[in-house]
Structures are given as C-alpha cells and as structure tokens.
Enzyme design. Sequence first.
Site, PDB file in Angstrom:
ATOM      1  N   ASN A   1       0.960  -1.486  -0.251  1.00 54.80           N
ATOM      2  CA  ASN A   1      -0.154   0.080   0.274  1.00 54.80           C
ATOM      3  C   ASN A   1       1.100   1.750   0.348  1.00 54.80           C
ATOM      4  O   ASN A   1       1.378   1.260   0.974  1.00 54.80           O
ATOM      5  CB  ASN A   1      -0.810  -0.323   1.486  1.00 54.80           C
TER       6      ASN A   1
ATOM      7  N   LYS B   1      -0.068   4.282  -0.221  1.00 53.47           N
ATOM      8  CA  LYS B   1      -0.784   5.626   0.079  1.00 53.47           C
ATOM      9  C   LYS B   1      -0.350   7.228  -0.867  1.00 53.47           C
ATOM     10  O   LYS B   1      -0.260   6.442  -1.991  1.00 53.47           O
ATOM     11  CB  LYS B   1       0.114   5.496   1.787  1.00 53.47           C
TER      12      LYS B   1
ATOM     13  N   SER C   1       2.921  -1.783  10.080  1.00 52.93           N
ATOM     14  CA  SER C   1       4.498  -1.749  10.634  1.00 52.93           C
ATOM     15  C   SER C   1       5.003  -3.472  10.064  1.00 52.93           C
ATOM     16  O   SER C   1       5.143  -3.584  10.892  1.00 52.93           O
ATOM     17  CB  SER C   1       4.392  -1.642  11.928  1.00 52.93           C
TER      18      SER C   1
HETATM   19  P1  PGA Z   1       2.665   0.717   7.417  1.00 50.94           P
HETATM   20  O1  PGA Z   1       1.764   1.016   6.648  1.00 50.94           O
HETATM   21  O2  PGA Z   1       3.143  -0.535   7.056  1.00 50.94           O
HETATM   22  O3  PGA Z   1       3.062   1.610   6.937  1.00 50.94           O
HETATM   23  O4  PGA Z   1       2.761   0.440   9.221  1.00 50.94           O
HETATM   24  C1  PGA Z   1       0.166  -1.029   6.990  1.00 50.94           C
HETATM   25  C2  PGA Z   1      -1.112   0.252   6.012  1.00 50.94           C
HETATM   26  O5  PGA Z   1      -1.199   1.706   6.663  1.00 50.94           O
HETATM   27  O6  PGA Z   1      -1.611  -0.327   5.232  1.00 50.94           O
END
Ligand code: PGA
Length: 253
Positions: free
Chosen positions: A11, A13, A213
């Site tokens: 993802n 984002k 994470s």
């Molecule tokens: P992160 O995000 O791995 O940066 O914690 C995971 C997510 O929000 O899908």
Amino acid sequence: MSKSKKLIVGNWKMNPKTLAKAQTTFLLISKKVTKIASPKVQVVICPPSIFIPKIISKKVLLGAQNVFQEAEGAYTGEISASMLDDAGVSFVIVGHSERRARGETNEIVAQKVKAALSFGITPILCIGEATRDDSGEYHAFLKKQLTESLSLIPKTWIPKVVIAYEPVWAIGKNAIREATPEESEEMAIFIKKILSDLSGDAHKKTRILYGGSATVNNAEAFLSKGGVDGLLVGRDSLNPENFTEIIAIAKRV
Ligand code: PGA
C-alpha cells in the site's frame, strides 16, 4: 484464488511524489518479482490511482487504495469500480483506517465491498481496533466492523473478500508499538470464528492478511506464526529491496 498462495500487498498510500519515481520503484520491484517468480506467492501493489494507467505490469498485480460505491454519475472526484476494472485493477483496499478516520463508516465500506465484487475486483477489507483494553471491548468492535462491512454481499461471496487485520495502534510511523505474531494469530482465529458464524465454511477459503508495521524484519515471524495468509505492507512497500525481500521470505516460509 487458492489459500495455499501467500498474498503480499503493498500500500503506497499518497507516495511517491512523481510518476517517474512510481514507475522506477514499480519496475525495480517487478523485475525482482519476475526473477523470483513463484506460484506460491501473489504480489499486489496499490499505487495512487492517478499512476495506475501509466504502470505496466506483468507479474505484479495492480490494486487501488479506494473505490466509490456508485457505478457512475455526478460524484465529483470519485472513481468507480468499473473505471478501476477498465484500468486493469484487480484488487482494491477498502475501509483502510486512514479513510475510516476521515468519515468512512461500516455502511459505506459495505457498499464499496459490494461495488468492487460486482466488477470482479477483489476487495481487501481492512478492519482493526484503534486501542486495546483489558476487558476485551476491542473484540466486540472488530466483530461489528467485520459483520457490518460484509452485510451487503451474499454469504457465498465472502471467500472472495480478503480480510486485512490492521490494528490502528501499530500502523505507520506514529505506531505505539509493533503488534506481535501471537496477537496477529489470536485475531486471525477470532476473525475466522466470526466468518464461520456468518457463513459456515467460508472462513476456510477466506484469506486473512496482517498489516501494521509489517516490515522485512518481522515478515518471517508474522508469516510463520501470525496465523495469516499474507501481509499488507505500507512503508516497506516503497523500498524495492525490502519489499522484494518480504516476497522472497513469503516464498520460503
Ligand atoms: P505501515 O502501513 O506498514 O506503514 O504501518 C500499513 C498500512 O497502513 O496498510
């Protein structure tokens, strides 16, 4: 899709800042995926929608980060499931906590799950509690999120949905702490129980991911001890080296 296949989803984002950087990152990942290609691992990357039509992909499947629930019409700024389908998208993240935090309710999420499936797109339905309490209230919260988000589709469609368990407290660089594989396993069992109450044997076919994470450093632990069929990776999916190492780990676990 068979459950024996591990599913690794990136993802991105609202990153990276430019199409050029997105294409370079994608190319580095897909080259490596082609090299280590395995029938045991399915890889999906969800870039910002505006980049999707400009990304050419063979081994790596394309996902979107959101979809609008209506098929077409006067909905300024929205993108429908049919448009995503037309752009070659086969997965879509639905109900991510960062969207829920800005007003996306279970009711809207349920409509989005239905819209995606109606166009043959696999929804990756995100659920997860913001905090944990000693009395176990978060179990009831999660049950409500899951049942309401699946309430508009026939029971027979449930195995077509991928469920991503993402405890909000473990997501992003402001995470309180990392979740443990044991916590992931406990919630995966809990999710399977809810799915089995909803639709009998569906839980046996429904894929569950852990997210929050998830990195190259803990991928092996979550994949081997977290009770899940794959990972939803945020930050580390923008790092081609780390993300492809996660895929390599999924191949051998
Ligand atoms: P992160 O995000 O791995 O940066 O914690 C995971 C997510 O929000 O899908």
